[in-house]
Enzyme design. Structure first.
Site, short mmCIF file in Angstrom:
data_model
loop_
_atom_site.label_atom_id
_atom_site.label_comp_id
_atom_site.label_asym_id
_atom_site.label_seq_id
_atom_site.Cartn_x
_atom_site.Cartn_y
_atom_site.Cartn_z
N GLY A 1 26.49 -12.44 -23.50
CA GLY A 1 27.72 -12.67 -24.26
C GLY A 1 27.58 -12.72 -25.76
N CYS B 1 45.50 13.59 -22.46
CA CYS B 1 46.95 13.47 -22.41
C CYS B 1 47.38 12.05 -22.09
CB CYS B 1 47.50 14.45 -21.38
SG CYS B 1 47.05 16.11 -21.84
N GLU B 2 47.15 11.16 -23.05
CA GLU B 2 47.49 9.74 -22.96
C GLU B 2 47.66 9.25 -24.39
OE1 GLU B 2 47.44 7.37 -20.40
OE2 GLU B 2 46.68 8.65 -18.79
N TYR C 1 40.01 -2.48 -24.78
CA TYR C 1 39.86 -3.82 -25.39
C TYR C 1 40.43 -3.90 -26.80
CZ TYR C 1 35.99 -3.84 -21.94
OH TYR C 1 35.21 -3.74 -20.82
N GLU D 1 20.70 -13.20 -20.22
CA GLU D 1 21.18 -11.88 -19.79
C GLU D 1 21.92 -11.14 -20.90
OE1 GLU D 1 22.19 -13.37 -15.22
OE2 GLU D 1 23.81 -13.19 -16.69
N PRO D 2 21.29 -10.92 -22.03
CA PRO D 2 22.00 -10.21 -23.09
C PRO D 2 22.17 -8.73 -22.76
CG PRO D 2 19.71 -10.52 -23.72
CD PRO D 2 19.89 -11.24 -22.40
N GLY D 3 23.32 -8.18 -23.05
CA GLY D 3 23.55 -6.75 -22.88
C GLY D 3 23.87 -6.15 -24.23
N ARG D 4 25.13 -6.39 -24.64
CA ARG D 4 25.63 -5.83 -25.91
C ARG D 4 24.70 -6.12 -27.10
NH1 ARG D 4 31.19 -5.29 -26.64
NH2 ARG D 4 31.45 -6.75 -24.93
N TYR E 1 28.63 -0.54 -23.29
CA TYR E 1 29.92 -0.28 -22.64
C TYR E 1 30.54 1.01 -23.16
CZ TYR E 1 28.83 -5.06 -21.49
OH TYR E 1 28.18 -6.18 -21.07
C1 LIG Z 1 28.37 -8.50 -18.50
C2 LIG Z 1 27.44 -9.60 -18.18
C3 LIG Z 1 26.40 -9.92 -19.05
C4 LIG Z 1 26.19 -9.24 -20.38
O1 LIG Z 1 27.18 -9.51 -21.30
P1 LIG Z 1 27.01 -9.07 -22.81
O2 LIG Z 1 28.23 -9.53 -23.48
O3 LIG Z 1 26.87 -7.59 -22.84
O4 LIG Z 1 25.78 -9.74 -23.33
C5 LIG Z 1 25.51 -10.90 -18.66
N1 LIG Z 1 25.64 -11.56 -17.49
C6 LIG Z 1 26.65 -11.29 -16.63
C7 LIG Z 1 26.73 -12.03 -15.37
C8 LIG Z 1 27.57 -10.30 -16.95
O5 LIG Z 1 28.57 -10.04 -16.10
#
Ligand SMILES: *Cc1c(COP(=O)(O)O)cnc(C)c1O
Length: 418
Positions: free
Chosen positions: A239, A342-343, A316, A273-276, A371
């Site tokens: 997050g 076409c949107e 978003y 659990e970092p993604g972004r 994403y």
């Molecule tokens: C989407 C998600 C993440 C990653 O979120 P980011 O905002 O990209 O860091 C981590 N844990 C869970 C369970 C998620 O669904």
């Protein structure tokens, strides 16, 4: 912060001209910087060094194999949300003991496969799911380790579609039910409830919501301890927000300084659990100008990429910086940057001051590494675009552009229409 920089008026990714890549692979395409990925992962690992956490990259944010391999090679584990993600990450040799599995709707097939694989933790999101895992584990004669995903019911100031930590959302288990599960843990003899998990949302730029949630969880862990429920893991989710426009997100270090004291006090092994945070600014989307249209009221820069390639603006209301790949002194105009779909929702920017670029000029849509490609679709029967990775002065296609054959694979005319 990232390795997309202008040198002598031209956008580079590390040591490669973006325009050179476009000549080779055509447009549109996604482009990732190896160094930026590693740098962002390392920043988190360093900031939390004292706790030696398991950093599980949330691969739903970017599941390109080259990206996954880069991160695995630098010590990352993975947060998965489907059997597809699990199978995909296993192809790059990811260590199952560094994989955690979240999803509110895990199917029997997914649970079985993940048990066979021997992942570290299932992050369980409901009582029926816990019962299902217990039943399948028994059937497979395995004892399965799970963490309970707790919904801490805290607000996080971010877009509603990426808030997850309140009880109005489908995620996690409320505290009352969590207490009940633990009180009745003998009912689930084939699972070892060995941790708690929280994930309160995405693109959160201040530490306050994280602190609120972690404090709540830390107190809860204390309460559980006193009742004799010992656990090993605390998974604090992802997050962490990044800069898209003028956000001033916390750095990994500031984030760590704010929450480390609470984490230390729990005495648990920390999973993150970092993604972004890792991949968001490590990727761009490159698209080419097709037309400039002026209807007397508004101007539209029409490009060859569309919402099917990058849906964040329409889904978003996300802001992405858009820059010409070659710096230009052209006069500025106010225009919408739109795709060919076409949107009306097919746009990358509304009323943006943009240089009056010309046909065939390249535009870079910045911060598109998270994403981006993973949410792309074949809408309007458009092939998904290629993905390229740069490492220093080298670049290579890591995924090919979809062909027309790819687009109709698996389709057939039913017998009764012939
Ligand atoms: C989407 C998600 C993440 C990653 O979120 P980011 O905002 O990209 O860091 C981590 N844990 C869970 C369970 C998620 O669904």
């Amino acid at each position: 912060m990232h390795d997309f920089k202008f040198k002598k008026g031209e956008l580079y990714c590390e040591d490669v001209r973006v325009a050179e890549i476009a000549e080779k692979v055509g447009t549109p395409f996604y482009l990732y910087s190896h160094h930026t990925l590693v740098d962002h992962l390392t920043k988190i690992q360093k900031a939390f060094e004292t706790l030696n956490p398991l950093v599980c990259f949330a691969m739903k944010s970017n599941s390109n194999l080259a990206v996954l391999k880069t991160l695995a090679d630098h010590g990352a584990g993975f947060d998965i949300v489907s059997i597809g993600e699990l199978k995909k990450v296993l192809t790059i040799g990811a260590d199952p003991k560094k994989i955690v599995f979240a999803s509110v709707g895990k199917t029997e097939e997914e649970i079985r496969f993940a048990i066979e694989t021997g992942i570290l933790l299932f992050n369980v999101e409901s009582v029926p799911e816990l019962e299902e895992i217990d039943r399948i584990a028994k059937d497979m004669r395995k004892k399965v380790q799970v963490a309970l995903r707790v919904n801490p019911d805290v607000e996080a100031p971010t877009h509603d579609k990426i808030t997850t930590g309140t009880l109005k959302k489908k995620f996690g288990i409320d505290l009352t039910s969590t207490r009940k599960i633990l009180k009745n843990r003998a009912k689930y003899p084939n699972v070892k409830i060995n941790g708690l998990h929280i994930h309160i949302g995405s693109q959160i730029i201040t530490s306050a919501p994280f602190i609120n949630a972690i404090k709540k969880i830390a107190e809860f862990i204390e309460e559980l301890k006193q009742q004799g429920h010992e656990m090993e893991y605390l998974d604090i989710g992802g997050g962490l927000g990044i800069i898209y426009k003028d956000e001033k997100p916390q750095t990994a270090q500031i984030f760590a300084d704010a929450i480390l004291p609470y984490l230390e006090k729990t005495g648990l092994k920390i999973v993150m659990e970092p993604g972004r945070f890792i991949c968001g600014n490590a990727g761009i989307f490159v698209t080419k100008v097709l037309y400039l249209k002026d209807n007397g009221v508004k101007k539209f820069l029409i490009v060859d990429g569309g919402m099917n390639d990058l849906i964040r603006p329409s889904l978003y209301d996300a802001y992405h910086e858009i820059v010409p790949v070659k710096e230009t002194k052209a006069q500025k105009i106010k225009a919408d940057v739109v795709g060919p779909i076409c949107e009306s929702g097919d746009f990358f920017a509304h009323d943006r001051m943009m240089p009056r670029v010309k046909k065939d000029d390249l535009l870079a849509i910045m911060s598109a590494g998270a994403y981006g490609f993973v949410m792309s679709s074949n809408y309007n029967v458009r092939g998904r675009v290629p993905e390229v990775m740069v490492k220093e002065n080298k670049f290579e296609l890591t995924k090919e552009r979809e062909t027309f054959e790819d687009l109709i694979r698996g389709e057939k005319i039913p017998e009764f229409l012939n």
